[in-house]
Enzyme design. Structure first.
Site, PDB file in Angstrom:
ATOM      1  N   ASP A   1      -8.065  -3.891  14.372  1.00 58.42           N
ATOM      2  CA  ASP A   1      -9.443  -4.105  13.937  1.00 58.42           C
ATOM      3  C   ASP A   1      -9.541  -5.214  12.887  1.00 58.42           C
ATOM      4  OD1 ASP A   1      -8.260  -2.878  11.790  1.00 58.42           O
ATOM      5  OD2 ASP A   1      -9.624  -1.176  11.699  1.00 58.42           O
TER       6      ASP A   1
ATOM      7  N   ASP B   1       0.826  -1.209   0.000  1.00 59.57           N
ATOM      8  CA  ASP B   1       0.000   0.000   0.000  1.00 59.57           C
ATOM      9  C   ASP B   1       0.856   1.252   0.000  1.00 59.57           C
ATOM     10  OD1 ASP B   1       0.885  -0.302   2.725  1.00 59.57           O
ATOM     11  OD2 ASP B   1      -0.958  -1.389   3.161  1.00 59.57           O
TER      12      ASP B   1
ATOM     13  N   HIS C   1      -7.686  -5.432  10.040  1.00 55.61           N
ATOM     14  CA  HIS C   1      -7.390  -5.078   8.650  1.00 55.61           C
ATOM     15  C   HIS C   1      -6.040  -5.644   8.220  1.00 55.61           C
ATOM     16  CE1 HIS C   1      -5.229  -1.453  10.377  1.00 55.61           C
ATOM     17  NE2 HIS C   1      -4.391  -1.773   9.398  1.00 55.61           N
TER      18      HIS C   1
ATOM     19  N   GLU D   1      -9.841  -1.932   5.275  1.00 52.07           N
ATOM     20  CA  GLU D   1     -10.505  -1.668   6.542  1.00 52.07           C
ATOM     21  C   GLU D   1     -11.765  -2.538   6.679  1.00 52.07           C
ATOM     22  OE1 GLU D   1      -8.899  -0.102   8.607  1.00 52.07           O
ATOM     23  OE2 GLU D   1      -8.312   1.938   8.057  1.00 52.07           O
TER      24      GLU D   1
END
Length: 259
Positions: free
Chosen positions: A135, A66, A137, A142
């Site tokens: 979380d 990314d 990801h 996400e």
């Protein structure tokens, strides 16, 4: 999915590096997928040490997961710069063989398509290194991301921006958007090695390893992967119901099976 529980990050770094080294020795022009963040650092440290002992990266390619959108080229916290500091400048991989999405491209959708084309042109990713967010990801996919998603622009949730603010002057300087490989893209890697350490990661590890496959926990898509290796320390494994089974399985794994 193979879950390996180890004592700490040093042992995790060595085992992950074993997989990379074995790959490079049988396929010198292997394609590596690189993640940023704190989790992969022990892997990169170990690989850099092995390079000093002769491990050759000169024919390999590397693709970053990314990149932030909107940071100027050369910004210290752009992932191209981070990957360089943490890993690629420490081994003999050719600079032209290190690929990152261009987060400053004028046409982001076209850049996303071109990035996938570049991966396909060299045969696809052989081994993808991953971390996981608190979380769940992976990359910057996400919660709520499509399980079939491709490389694209994503908006960061505030928790991720807060988690990353430590790398910037403050939260206000953290970009709101990124380009990230999609979950469908990540699943095309031939081998995925995910690293997670620390008690703060234990709920995410529990959810993606033993919970349902769901967009609310993007890493759970790895349950569909035919060769996913999950390397965790005792703290990150502390919420796993089947932790004793994972330990037993690894302790009795045939030596010929490899990682």
């Amino acid at each position: 999915m193979e879950v390996v529980i180890l004592q700490g990050s040093k042992q995790i770094g060595k085992l992950a590096a074993d997989a990379v080294e074995a790959l490079l020795r049988r396929k010198p022009n292997a394609v590596l997928g690189l993640a940023t963040g704190s989790s992969p650092l022990p892997v990169y440290d170990e690989l850099a040490a092995r390079h000093k002992q002769g491990l050759d990266f000169s024919a390999a390619h590397a693709f970053a997961l990314d990149e932030y959108v909107g940071l100027p080229p050369g910004h210290r916290e752009s992932y191209r710069e981070v990957i360089g500091r943490e890993f690629t400048s420490r081994v003999n991989i050719l600079p032209g063989n290190v690929h990152t999405p261009d987060g400053s491209a004028a046409d982001i959708p076209a850049e996303c398509r071109a990035y996938e084309d570049r991966m396909r042109a060299v045969g696809g990713v052989d081994l993808q290194i991953l971390g996981v967010g608190t979380d769940g990801h992976i990359g910057f996919n996400e919660p709520g991301s499509s399980l079939a998603s491709r490389t694209r622009i994503k908006t960061l949730i505030e928790q991720t921006r807060r988690d990353n603010a430590r790398f910037f002057a403050g939260l206000a300087d953290v970009p709101h958007h990124v380009v990230t490989q999609g979950l469908g893209t990540i699943l095309e890697a031939r081998h995925v090695v995910l690293v997670a350490t620390g008690a703060q990661k234990s709920p995410a590890v529990r959810d993606f390893v033993e919970g349902p496959v769901s967009a609310i926990c993007p890493a759970s898509v790895l349950q569909f992967h035919p060769h996913a290796t999950i390397l965790v320390d005792e703290a990150a494994a502390s919420s796993l119901k089947l932790a004793d089974f994972y330990r037993h399985t690894y302790d009795h794994k045939p030596s010929w099976q490899g990682l």
